[in-house]
Structures are given as structure tokens and as C-alpha cells.
Motif scaffolding. Sequence first.
Motif, PDB file in Angstrom:
ATOM      1  N   PHE A   6       0.744  -1.090   0.089  1.00 38.28           N
ATOM      2  CA  PHE A   6       0.074  -0.067  -0.007  1.00 38.28           C
ATOM      3  C   PHE A   6       0.864   1.458  -0.052  1.00 38.28           C
ATOM      4  O   PHE A   6       0.508   2.253  -0.521  1.00 38.28           O
ATOM      5  CB  PHE A   6      -1.022   0.184   1.088  1.00 38.28           C
ATOM      6  N   ALA A   7       1.908   1.202   0.767  1.00 34.96           N
ATOM      7  CA  ALA A   7       2.974   2.371   1.076  1.00 34.96           C
ATOM      8  C   ALA A   7       3.360   2.751  -0.655  1.00 34.96           C
ATOM      9  O   ALA A   7       3.410   3.927  -0.787  1.00 34.96           O
ATOM     10  CB  ALA A   7       4.004   2.114   1.814  1.00 34.96           C
ATOM     11  N   PHE A   8       3.867   1.566  -1.406  1.00 35.19           N
ATOM     12  CA  PHE A   8       4.429   1.768  -2.954  1.00 35.19           C
ATOM     13  C   PHE A   8       3.359   2.404  -3.604  1.00 35.19           C
ATOM     14  O   PHE A   8       3.450   3.367  -4.200  1.00 35.19           O
ATOM     15  CB  PHE A   8       4.999   0.511  -3.346  1.00 35.19           C
ATOM     16  N   ILE A   9       2.220   1.914  -3.491  1.00 36.14           N
ATOM     17  CA  ILE A   9       1.080   2.380  -4.415  1.00 36.14           C
ATOM     18  C   ILE A   9       0.622   3.664  -4.226  1.00 36.14           C
ATOM     19  O   ILE A   9       0.572   4.703  -4.933  1.00 36.14           O
ATOM     20  CB  ILE A   9      -0.333   1.362  -4.229  1.00 36.14           C
ATOM     21  N   LEU A  10       0.404   4.198  -2.925  1.00 34.64           N
ATOM     22  CA  LEU A  10       0.235   5.460  -2.385  1.00 34.64           C
ATOM     23  C   LEU A  10       1.285   6.344  -2.635  1.00 34.64           C
ATOM     24  O   LEU A  10       0.928   7.529  -3.158  1.00 34.64           O
ATOM     25  CB  LEU A  10      -0.206   5.412  -0.816  1.00 34.64           C
ATOM     26  N   THR A  11       2.442   6.135  -2.626  1.00 34.05           N
ATOM     27  CA  THR A  11       3.626   6.875  -2.917  1.00 34.05           C
ATOM     28  C   THR A  11       3.335   7.228  -4.371  1.00 34.05           C
ATOM     29  O   THR A  11       3.785   8.191  -4.697  1.00 34.05           O
ATOM     30  CB  THR A  11       5.058   6.219  -2.448  1.00 34.05           C
TER      31      THR A  11
END
Length: 124
Positions: A6-11
Motif C-alpha cells: 500500500f505504501a508503494f502504491i500510495l507513494t
Amino acid sequence: MNLTTFAFILTGVLLNAAAQLLLKAGTNALGGAIHLTAQNWFATGIKVISQLPILAGLACYAISVVVWIIGLSRADVTLAYPMLSLGYIATAIGAYLFLGEVVSVQRMVAMAVIIVGVALMART
């Protein structure tokens, strides 16, 4: 989807939104709408690519692609791709805060619908 994915997607989404805001700030610095003609395309292109916000926006795009690819490698595209709609919200908030753009009630309602849709998608 785990927290790292999720952090990669949101970033990736936030970098893409930052790119939009920086590109808009760059065009604002040029005086608004860009009008290309056969006579001015080269000079206009030089002006555009010499704007620091535009260069920063392009850098954000490049980095967002790398981050997005990492996110896609860890999540189903049917889950990751709808998360891009969060970029509409981030861009609208950024445009309001940094560019002085108006966000109408109708746009706020639309953003709420997007948030509900993304939340439902993320729960699957």
C-alpha cells in the motif's frame, strides 16, 4: 494488500499528483495557456523545459513510474489501478492549498464518492 505494498502504491499516486501540481505551477509561471505555432514551437519548448517546477514535475513522474512498478509487482492490477483515483483527491487538495484553486461542494462530494469506492475496493 499489506502495508508495504500500500505504501508503494500510495507513494506512486502522491508523486503523480505532485507532478501535476508542479507542472501547473510551471505553466502558471509562464503566464498561463501555452499557444504553439509553427513559428514559436522551439522557443516555447525551451521556455517550458527551463521552468524549475516543470522539471521537478517531470522528475516526480519518472520516480512515480519506478515506485508504481514496484507496487504493481506486489499487488493485483485490479486492486492497484483503482487506487490511482486517490490522485484526484490529492491533486484537488494540493491545487486548493498551493495554487489557490476553488474546490466546489460538488467536487467535494465527488471526492467522497471516490474515497468510499477505494475503501470498498481495498477491503477485497
